[in-house]
Design a protein around this motif. Structure first.
Motif, PDB file in Angstrom:
ATOM      1  N   THR A 131       0.844  -1.216   0.065  1.00  0.00           N
ATOM      2  CA  THR A 131       0.014   0.037  -0.177  1.00  0.00           C
ATOM      3  C   THR A 131       1.102   1.065   0.055  1.00  0.00           C
ATOM      4  N   LEU A 171      -2.985  -3.523  -5.596  1.00  0.00           N
ATOM      5  CA  LEU A 171      -4.032  -2.880  -4.841  1.00  0.00           C
ATOM      6  C   LEU A 171      -5.150  -2.595  -5.769  1.00  0.00           C
ATOM      7  N   LEU A 347      -5.045  -2.567   5.124  1.00  0.00           N
ATOM      8  CA  LEU A 347      -5.613  -2.315   3.845  1.00  0.00           C
ATOM      9  C   LEU A 347      -6.926  -1.392   3.893  1.00  0.00           C
ATOM     10  N   HIS A 350      -7.576   1.694   2.247  1.00  0.00           N
ATOM     11  CA  HIS A 350      -7.669   1.684   0.656  1.00  0.00           C
ATOM     12  C   HIS A 350      -8.736   1.203   0.184  1.00  0.00           C
TER      13      HIS A 350
END
Length: 393
Positions: A131, A171, A347, A350
């Motif tokens: 990330t 991602l 995570l 995001h």
């Protein structure tokens, strides 16, 4: 539980529990096991630029439904923290395939590398690199207790260290991430439920305190002539316990004297503080109070202290819509917070992210006594399968 039993002989620590660190020989054995298990189910396995492993059910693509966890451990850790989430993900695939289910959306099981930070001191290494939360140059400079750099270890494991860093392609593929994990606490025991859904994660971080003094002879040096950093370190351990109030948490679980001889006054002592609280302000205030006490203790002993932040994660609140969807799919299971960090928490900044917890009757984690009943593990795998079917249809 099938899968966990396969791993029972991998990374056994003679002191008790398991020691499974990222990019180690043990880690390579675990990664080979995962690749073989994934391929046996017809999944296509790939490794991303940061060493995270992905097993795809069907063609890779964006807006994928992703599940998984990690296989590494803390030193002397339990059998369930991390591996349960990977094994349950594979069993969920078995259940879905047995039902004749085929995901409409792209679908993957992921294994993140070095979540615990047991080797290089930086937690959630794989997900933070992916990330961009961890700078790649800083990561390459990390070293383990033997002086091996992350760059060297990654290269030895077949991962090109020059390519470490934010992976926008990986991602963008994640549309939603669901991680199953053994509960690290007794919340589900008290609620009488085998499975629950996470609401949030405490703010948490790690700090190194380096005390420097004067090495000398244990027998020939009068007590009044000493500049002993161990005394300042010991005072800091006690100060951390006193400072942790109002549901904040402070732990010093690692302390290394240099040179470490029984009859030697150390010249340096390093200790590591793990601090956690419900928000950033309280976490920072807790660390500041402990650092202030460490400074006073060092000065009293004629020593110096340097404090270095090695890792910090803000508090996480999981996606409310996804959380509620999981709760509804599973018929109203409990929702509860956790004090433990996870790749899902990284995570969450995001992509929509959620967690399932499986009951731990001991309430113990990061120790050999960590446990989950076979029936509860199976219930967790079924719950995960139901959730993934709902999300991937």
């Amino acid at each position: 539980m099938t899968g966990l039993a396969d791993l029972a002989g991998v990374g056994v620590d003679r002191r008790g529990g398991f020691t499974r660190h990222g990019f180690s020989g043990v880690d390579l054995e675990l990664r080979q096991w995962f690749a073989e298990e994934a391929r046996r189910r017809g999944l296509d396995v790939e490794t991303d630029r940061n060493g995270n492993m992905w097993a795809w059910w069907g063609p890779p693509g964006e807006s994928a439904v992703v599940t998984g966890s990690h296989l590494d451990s803390v030193p002397g850790g339990g059998a369930f923290d991390g591996p349960l989430g990977v094994v349950a993900a594979l069993q969920a695939v078995d259940l879905l395939q047995g039902r004749g289910f085929t995901p409409v959306k792209p679908f993957a099981v992921v294994v993140f590398v070095e979540e615990e930070g047991g080797r290089f001191g930086s937690g959630c290494l794989g997900s933070r690199l992916l990330t961009g939360a961890l700078d790649a140059d800083a990561a390459r400079r990390l070293t383990d207790p033997d002086g091996v750099s992350l760059a060297e270890a990654a290269r030895a494991a077949g991962v090109d260290p020059t390519r470490l860093g934010r992976d926008g392609d990986a991602l963008r593929r994640i549309g939603v991430f669901v991680e199953l994990h053994v509960e690290q606490g007794r919340g589900l025991v008290d609620l009488g439920a085998p499975v629950g859904v996470a609401s949030s994660i405490l703010a948490h971080g790690r700090w190194r305190f380096r005390f420097t003094g004067e090495g000398n002879h244990a027998g020939a040096t009068l007590m009044g002539d000493r500049r002993d950093p161990m005394l300042a370190a010991a005072a800091t351990v006690l100060a951390a316990r006193r400072a942790a109030v109002d549901n904040t948490r402070a732990t010093i679980g690692r302390l290394i004297p240099t040179p470490g001889g029984t009859n030697v006054i150390p010249s340096r002592v390093d200790l590591w503080l793990d601090a956690r609280a419900h928000d950033t302000r309280r976490t920072r205030d807790l660390v500041a109070a402990i650092a202030e006490a460490a400074g006073r203790a060092a000065a009293d002993e004629g020593c110096a202290v340097e404090v270095t932040e090695e890792y910090y994660g803000d508090p996480v609140t999981f996606d409310a819509g996804l959380r509620d969807r999981l709760v509804d799919t599973l018929g109203g299971v409990p929702v509860l917070p956790t004090g433990a960090g996870h790749d899902a928490g990284v995570l969450a900044a995001h992509v929509p992210t959620a967690m399932l917890f499986v009951r731990n009757p001991t309430g113990v984690s990061h120790a050999p006594e960590e446990f989950a009943e076979e029936a509860d593990c199976a219930e967790g795998a079924r719950a995960l399968a139901d959730v993934l079917a709902e999300l991937a249809r």
